[in-house]
Motif scaffolding. Sequence first.
Motif, short mmCIF file in Angstrom:
data_model
loop_
_atom_site.label_atom_id
_atom_site.label_comp_id
_atom_site.label_asym_id
_atom_site.label_seq_id
_atom_site.Cartn_x
_atom_site.Cartn_y
_atom_site.Cartn_z
N PHE A 110 0.77 -0.82 0.16
CA PHE A 110 -0.32 -0.39 0.27
C PHE A 110 0.87 1.07 0.38
N THR A 114 1.11 4.32 -2.59
CA THR A 114 0.48 5.99 -1.93
C THR A 114 0.17 6.88 -2.53
N GLU A 118 -2.70 9.19 -3.83
CA GLU A 118 -2.57 10.44 -3.52
C GLU A 118 -2.87 11.31 -5.44
N VAL A 132 -8.67 3.56 2.17
CA VAL A 132 -7.31 4.13 2.78
C VAL A 132 -8.73 3.54 4.32
N ARG A 133 -10.02 4.09 4.76
CA ARG A 133 -10.62 3.34 5.71
C ARG A 133 -10.41 2.54 6.11
N LEU A 135 -8.06 0.17 4.90
CA LEU A 135 -7.39 -0.15 5.05
C LEU A 135 -6.24 0.44 6.78
N GLN A 136 -7.10 1.00 7.17
CA GLN A 136 -7.52 2.02 9.04
C GLN A 136 -7.88 0.19 9.93
#
Length: 169
Positions: A110, A114, A118, A132-133, A135-136
């Motif tokens: 990941f 990035t 981005e 991203v959420r 992955l969080q």
Amino acid sequence: VSTDPKETASVPGIPSMSPATLEVWVAALLTETSVVFDGVTSTALQLAGQAPHAAVGSSAFQENVTGVLARAHGTIRLASNLCGLVKHHPGRRGLQKAAVRWGTALVLSFLKATDFLESQLVDHRDTVITIVRELQRVTKVLQVVAAESKTRKDLAIASRVPALKRALE
């Protein structure tokens, strides 16, 4: 799959999956997920390399970007669901070990992507934020497993924690 590891009943439709084989299945699926996401990352990097030279606004380029983002989202969502099994089966060390091992590889892949993500934030904001959420969610599980392995002094998992911590930082 039942949370009782002594139960031997298989999952309907998947006779080889049972509480006894859950850890093997999850480890195999996390391995495959990591490999697939690494391939998605490679494709994303190729697209990022083409961006200055390609017709970025062209429909073919945008279709490729959309396809990469869809595959990345699906792969990260699968990894999130697989790592979520660690919460549903807290006593299964094999699940935790697989999550730490392949979660580290997933986070490192990941990180390579990035810059691409981005650059796509303007045009595909919702998809990038969703990736991203997801992955969080994975990283939260990994952080909990890392902390617990340290308090339990579980050497099989704790030996992989330094690499995980570096990737997460």
